[in-house]
Design an enzyme around this catalytic site. Structure first.
Site, short mmCIF file in Angstrom:
data_model
loop_
_atom_site.label_atom_id
_atom_site.label_comp_id
_atom_site.label_asym_id
_atom_site.label_seq_id
_atom_site.Cartn_x
_atom_site.Cartn_y
_atom_site.Cartn_z
N GLY A 33 -3.83 -0.24 -6.92
CA GLY A 33 -4.77 0.06 -5.84
C GLY A 33 -4.46 -0.79 -4.62
CB CYS A 83 0.11 -2.94 -9.36
SG CYS A 83 0.56 -3.59 -7.74
CE1 TYR A 84 -7.80 -4.88 -6.67
CE2 TYR A 84 -8.47 -3.53 -8.54
CZ TYR A 84 -8.79 -4.38 -7.49
OH TYR A 84 -10.10 -4.75 -7.29
CG HIS A 91 3.78 0.54 -9.35
ND1 HIS A 91 2.51 1.05 -9.47
CD2 HIS A 91 3.74 -0.34 -8.32
CE1 HIS A 91 1.72 0.51 -8.55
NE2 HIS A 91 2.44 -0.33 -7.84
CD GLU A 110 2.89 3.59 -11.94
OE1 GLU A 110 2.16 3.37 -10.96
OE2 GLU A 110 3.20 2.71 -12.78
CG ASP A 140 2.38 24.43 -6.37
OD1 ASP A 140 3.05 24.16 -7.39
OD2 ASP A 140 2.51 23.81 -5.30
CE LYS A 163 5.88 21.99 -6.22
NZ LYS A 163 5.18 23.11 -5.56
#
Length: 514
Positions: free
Chosen positions: A53, A80-81, A170, A172, A228, A370
């Protein structure tokens, strides 16, 4: 059902964590950090992840959690945060980094204690993606240091007894080399999940949910013809059948031949498809506008007004719904959950009077990336050529023309973009690229053609590779292919005398220029 709870503290990559968890065949949900303890207990997670964040945990109004969460007996991973929040909440001390060397941003060589369960099976040294300006000056009691860099001694902490872990990088994002393995370790070695969730489950759950929500109502789908909205069309057709009306708005900013191709493709579908030629009304509204955010606002609003007009034409009432193929990168870049607004997507810019015209706005894909939407399309049986179609923004070429949008500029860009895509296909490179396109800049430069001076536009070419469209790297197009593209465009498209190639990753750039 096995479930992981992801508490959202407003970072740009928070839903990407959910995507990584789902890739491991584990069901998860992203919920706001304000979720109550009663709600958390009712959710019954097998593990909890605190996201990153933009805030600092030591500020008075910083987002926090009920300390009771640490007494649930559930594994927790702070990113992180989230790592700093865990440290501060459990007796550590987090401060602003006093030296620039303690701040870390971007790719960083990191060293790990591979005896820690979180880092099982990964090398002792690898690259991680850092993004922190705060520093854990004091680690909480019971925690060990299990990761460090040359600049920071405590980029990863662990209390193995309580199954609490924190990382200042991070895991991810793709830039962290073994991040996926770290998250897999957290899920399978620490939370002890078995991994039973599949995209087919999401498909069936979403169809059932749409049937319950819509009931006997009708739905007008804002159909662009892209991946989409096409996947959403199939999803809604499965859920409500003939109560679906798909409206394709040709706003005059499509690529060469694209409007006809979309109409032809949907003519083969058993759905009510409507094509609206609205080029004049969009171009009239865009006349003289140069600011990219203003372009997006105008296009988003005008889309809404067209949908309102079509709803009235087809007798869709205030008890019916409007559906949009919004996906998570659209949401997060538009400033979701406290994240900064990167660019406002047209789906998020409908005028209030248009929104009020419908019973509700359906966006069932807004937690997917996506590649997950493509996977969902395959679950629904869509043809591969549609599922793998590269993205095209709702505002179209209007945001690939820097400066004012005019009919002349649109024609120039259509031809140049067509040649670019044609040569990429001829070189059999399309499958290796996630998105590629041309941008007509607002820069003019001097050139020489036929022994005469020219003063024409510079065209930028852009191509990226990515799996999630939250981060992306530029494509390494062979020089001979770039050479053919440049020669053809300059020779065949009047108004362009210079070609440049964009070699910027995301971040710091976005994929689109505007």
């Amino acid at each position: 059902m096995e479930k992981i709870l992801i508490l959202d503290f407003g970072g740009q990559y928070n839903q990407l964590i959910a995507r990584r968890v789902r890739e491991c065949s584990v069901y998860c949900e992203v919920r706001p950090y304000t979720m109550t303890m009663a709600e958390i207990r009712a959710f019954a997670p097998m593990g909890i992840i605190f996201t990153g964040g933009p805030n600092s945990v030591y500020l008075p109004d910083a987002p926090s959690v009920d300390p009771e969460i640490f007494r649930l007996g559930v594994p927790i991973l702070g990113i992180c945060y989230g790592c700093q929040l865990m440290a501060q909440s459990l007796g550590g001390l987090v401060t602003a980094a006093q030296a620039d060397s303690a701040r870390e941003f971007g790719k960083t060589e990191t060293f790990f204690d591979t005896g820690c369960s979180l880092f099982y099976g990964i090398p002792e040294k690898s690259i991680t993606w850092m993004s922190h300006g705060d520093y854990m000056a004091q680690v909480p009691p019971g925690f060990a240091l299990v990761g460090h860099t040359d600049a920071c001694p405590n980029v990863a902490i662990a209390d193995e007894a309580r199954r609490f872990y924190g990382v200042q990088f991070h895991p991810e994002v793709n830039h962290t080399e073994f991040g996926a393995q770290m998250l897999h370790n957290f899920l399978y070695r620490i939370c002890l999940v078995h991994g039973t969730w599949k995209m087919g489950d999401f498909c069936q759950q979403t169809i059932a949910s749409l049937r319950r929500q819509i009931g006997d109502g009708r739905v007008l789908l804002a159909l662009s013809g892209g991946v989409d909205s096409s996947v959403l069309a199939a999803l809604l057709a499965e859920a409500i059948g003939q109560n679906l009306t798909c409206v394709f708005v040709d706003h005059g900013c499509m690529r060469k031949n694209e409007g006809d191709e979309i109409a032809a493709a949907f003519a083969r579908w058993p759905v009510h498809f409507v094509r609206v030629d609205a080029a004049d009304r969009f171009l009239e509204k865009l006349a003289g506008v140069t600011d990219p955010q203003q372009k997006r606002r105008i296009i988003g609003a005008e889309f809404g007004f067209v949908f309102r007009d079509e709803a009235e034409r087809f007798g869709i009432t205030g008890s019916d719904f409007l559906a949009q193929g919004t996906i998570y990168p659209d949401v997060i870049e538009s400033g979701k959950g406290g994240a900064d607004v990167i660019k406002s997507h047209h789906n998020r810019l409908l005028p209030p009077e248009v929104v009020a015209r419908f019973k509700g706005i359906l966006e069932p894909l807004d937690l997917l990336f996506k590649d997950e939407v493509r996977q969902l399309g395959r679950e629904l049986g869509l043809p591969e050529e549609l599922v793998t179609r590269q993205p095209f923004p709702g505002p179209g070429l209007a945001i690939r023309i820097i400066g004012e949008v005019t009919q002349q500029k649109l024609e120039i860009l259509r031809e140049a973009d067509f040649i670019f895509r044609e040569e990429i296909a001829a070189a059999n490179l399309a499958d290796s690229m996630s998105q590629y396109f041309a941008v007509l800049t607002n820069t003019r430069s001097v050139g020489v053609m036929g022994d005469g001076r020219t003063y024409d536009y510079a065209l930028a070419l852009r191509s990226v590779t990515t799996s999630d469209f939250m981060t992306a790297d530029w494509s390494r197009i062979p020089y001979d292919v770039l050479d053919r593209i440049s020669i053809r465009i300059v020779n065949e498209v009047k108004g362009i005398n210079r070609i440049v190639y964009d070699i910027t990753s995301k971040p710091p750039a976005t994929i689109e220029w505007e």
